[in-house]
Design a protein around this motif. Sequence first.
Motif, PDB file in Angstrom:
ATOM      1  N   UNK A 127      69.481 -22.110 132.619  1.00  0.00           N
ATOM      2  CA  UNK A 127      68.608 -21.528 133.739  1.00  0.00           C
ATOM      3  C   UNK A 127      69.045 -21.717 135.147  1.00  0.00           C
ATOM      4  N   UNK A 128      69.135 -20.630 135.679  1.00  0.00           N
ATOM      5  CA  UNK A 128      69.285 -20.732 137.157  1.00  0.00           C
ATOM      6  C   UNK A 128      68.765 -19.711 138.043  1.00  0.00           C
ATOM      7  N   UNK A 129      68.902 -19.590 139.194  1.00  0.00           N
ATOM      8  CA  UNK A 129      67.986 -18.803 140.220  1.00  0.00           C
ATOM      9  C   UNK A 129      69.117 -17.547 140.347  1.00  0.00           C
ATOM     10  N   UNK A 179      73.165 -28.306 145.408  1.00  0.00           N
ATOM     11  CA  UNK A 179      72.088 -27.653 144.764  1.00  0.00           C
ATOM     12  C   UNK A 179      72.560 -26.151 144.441  1.00  0.00           C
ATOM     13  N   UNK A 180      73.231 -25.469 145.296  1.00  0.00           N
ATOM     14  CA  UNK A 180      73.761 -24.134 145.275  1.00  0.00           C
ATOM     15  C   UNK A 180      74.732 -24.164 144.191  1.00  0.00           C
ATOM     16  N   UNK A 181      75.512 -25.358 143.936  1.00  0.00           N
ATOM     17  CA  UNK A 181      76.504 -25.306 142.950  1.00  0.00           C
ATOM     18  C   UNK A 181      75.920 -25.122 141.626  1.00  0.00           C
ATOM     19  N   UNK A 204      72.492 -19.063 147.757  1.00  0.00           N
ATOM     20  CA  UNK A 204      73.448 -20.061 147.508  1.00  0.00           C
ATOM     21  C   UNK A 204      74.500 -20.145 148.630  1.00  0.00           C
ATOM     22  N   UNK A 210      73.401 -21.949 151.480  1.00  0.00           N
ATOM     23  CA  UNK A 210      73.313 -23.509 151.306  1.00  0.00           C
ATOM     24  C   UNK A 210      74.723 -24.247 151.197  1.00  0.00           C
ATOM     25  N   UNK A 211      75.706 -23.330 150.703  1.00  0.00           N
ATOM     26  CA  UNK A 211      77.162 -24.149 150.699  1.00  0.00           C
ATOM     27  C   UNK A 211      77.536 -24.156 151.799  1.00  0.00           C
ATOM     28  N   UNK A 244      72.584 -24.659 140.530  1.00  0.00           N
ATOM     29  CA  UNK A 244      71.492 -23.918 140.364  1.00  0.00           C
ATOM     30  C   UNK A 244      71.433 -22.474 140.636  1.00  0.00           C
ATOM     31  N   UNK A 245      72.672 -22.182 141.192  1.00  0.00           N
ATOM     32  CA  UNK A 245      72.951 -20.638 141.331  1.00  0.00           C
ATOM     33  C   UNK A 245      74.142 -20.365 140.639  1.00  0.00           C
ATOM     34  N   UNK A 303      74.304 -24.918 133.313  1.00  0.00           N
ATOM     35  CA  UNK A 303      72.966 -24.739 133.244  1.00  0.00           C
ATOM     36  C   UNK A 303      72.673 -23.441 132.463  1.00  0.00           C
TER      37      UNK A 303
END
Lengths: 270, 297
Positions: free
Chosen positions: B5-7, A90-92, B13, B16-17, A94-95, B3
Motif C-alpha cells: 500500500x502506498x500513496x 517517509x517519501x521513500x 514525495x 519530502x525528499x 510510502x510513495x 510495501x
Amino acid sequence: MNPRRDPVTHVVLLFGAVLFVAPLWLALVGSTQDPAAIARGDLSLLPGHEGFSAYARVLAGPVPRMLLISLGMALAIAIGKIVISVLSAYAVVFFRFPGRKLAFWLIFITLMLPVEVRIIPTYSVMAGLGLINTFTGLWLPLIASATATLLFRQVFVAIPDELVEAARMDGAGPLRFLWDVVLPVSAANIAALFVILFIYGWNQYLWPLLVATNPKLDTIVIGIVKMVAVETETDWSAVMATAILALLPPVVVVLLMQRWFVAGLTESEK
Amino acid sequence: MERRTIFGHRLLPVALVAPQFLLTLVFFLWPACEAVWTSLTRQDPFGLHSQFAGFDNFVELFTDSLYRDSIGRTVFFMIAVSALSMSSALLLAVFADREIRGRMTYRTLLIWPYAIAPAMAAVLWILLLQPRIGLIGVLLNRHGVSWDYHLNDRQAMLVVVLACAWKQVSYNFIFFLAGLQSVPRSVLEAARMDGARGWHRFRTITFPLLAPTTFFLIVVNLVYAAFDTFGTIQALTQGGPGKATETLMVKVYRDGVVNLDIGSSSAQSVVLMIGVIALTALQFRFLGRGGRRESAA
C-alpha cells in the motif's frame, strides 16, 4: 559461590568506574581550589576553599554565550536531522516516484563521506554560499543524515499495510497519516535518536573550528580548548569550572534518557 | 522490502525528499567532487591559476617520506586505540553482565562517558597528566621520572592513545554488553552442564557468539581513531612534539588550513575518502549493515 557477592567482579567494575569518574571528580574539586595553588602543581583530590568563585568568574565572561551557541547548535542539528530524515524516509517508503532509488542512494553515499575527510572542499563551498562565520553555517551542513534516514526507513517499513489501508479508508491523506500514525509509532526511536544527535552536535570540534573564526561564535568545546592551549598563566580553576559546565548538558541528557538511548543506539547500528 | 500500500501522489514525495537531497548534493557530493578535481590540478600559491596535473599530487604525496611516516603512525595509532579501548570495554562488559548487587549503578557509571566530547576528554586528561599541574604528571616529575609529553615523542603518543581509547570505552561497552545480553542463557547453561567453566566457556562459546559485534566495533573503532580523535589530539599535543602525534587527519588540517597547501591537502582528503569507503564497504560485505557515523562521533 553466591553470585551476588562476587568480589572479583566488584573489584573490576569498581576499578572501571573509578577510571571514568576520577577525571570528572578532579575537575569538580579543582574548580573549587585556588588557581595559583593548582598552577604550582598542588592540585588536590579534596574540595578547596574557594567555593563557587571560579564559576562566578567564568559565568561573567564569554562562557554563557558559548554554552548558548553549543545548545543552539546541538538542538538545531538534532531536530534538523530528525525532521529531514523522517520526511525523506517517509517519501521513500510510502510513495513511488521517479528517481526514488537514485535519491535513496545519493543520500546513502553521505554515510561514506564524513565531514572530516572533506574539510577543505566543504569550506570553499561554504565560503561560496556566504555561510562562513554565521550561526547557520555551524549546523546546516551537518544535518544531512544517512544514518537517521536508514533508521526511519527500517521503522516505517515495519508499519503494517493494514494500518495504511485503514487510514486511507478513513480518508486520511499522506501528511495526516504521517502526523497521526507514523510519528506516534516512532516516538521511541525519535527519542533515542535525539539523544545520540544532541551529543553529536554538542561535541563537534573540527567543524566549528573551520567555519567560525569569529570568537563570538565559539562553542563551549572550542572555547575550552582555547583556554588550555595557553599553557602559561592559565586560570586552571576557571578551566575546570568551564569543563564541568560544558559536560553537564550532554551528561544530563544521557543519564535521563539512558534506557531509550542505549536501546536506540544498539538497534540503529544493526 | 516493498510495501503493497502506498500513496499515489507524485509531487509530494519529491518535496519530502528535497531538503535531504539538496543538502547531500551541496555539502557532500559537490565538495567531494571538488576535492577529487582539486587533487588532480596544480595551483599557484595565490590560488589564481590552476592547471590539470594528473596524478602528480598523489605521486608527490606517496614519494614524500613525511606522508609515509604519517601513514605508519596513523595505522599504529588506530590499532593501539582500537585494541586498548575494545579490550577494556569487553572486560568490563563481561563483568557488568553478571548478576551482582548494584549492577545498574555500575552500568550507568560506565555508560555516561559516552557524553564526553573528544576534545573534552583531552581536557580531562590534561588535569591528570599535564607535567606541571596534572595530578599524575606532577607526581611523576617529583619522583624522578622526567615526564613531559610536550617534549617527549613516545610520551606524547602514549598520552593521545590513552585519552582517545578512554573516550571510546563507553561506546564499546554499550555494544559488548548488548551483545552479551543477547547470548541465549540456554546455550550458556548447556555449556555449564558440560563442565565448561570460566575462561574456557568464554573463549569457546561467548566470544564466537560475539563475533558480529566485535567485527562491527573493529570497523567503528578504526574509523573513530582515524577521524574523530582530531579534537583530542589537537587539544593535547596539536600533533607534536614535531610530528610525533600527527595522524593523517591532523596532517590534512595542518597542510590545508594552516599551511594552505590546497593541492596536497585535497589529494590527502581523497586518500582519506578512499580509506573510509574501503572500511565501510568492508563492513557491509561482512555484516550487511551500516549506519554508524553520527553515533561513533
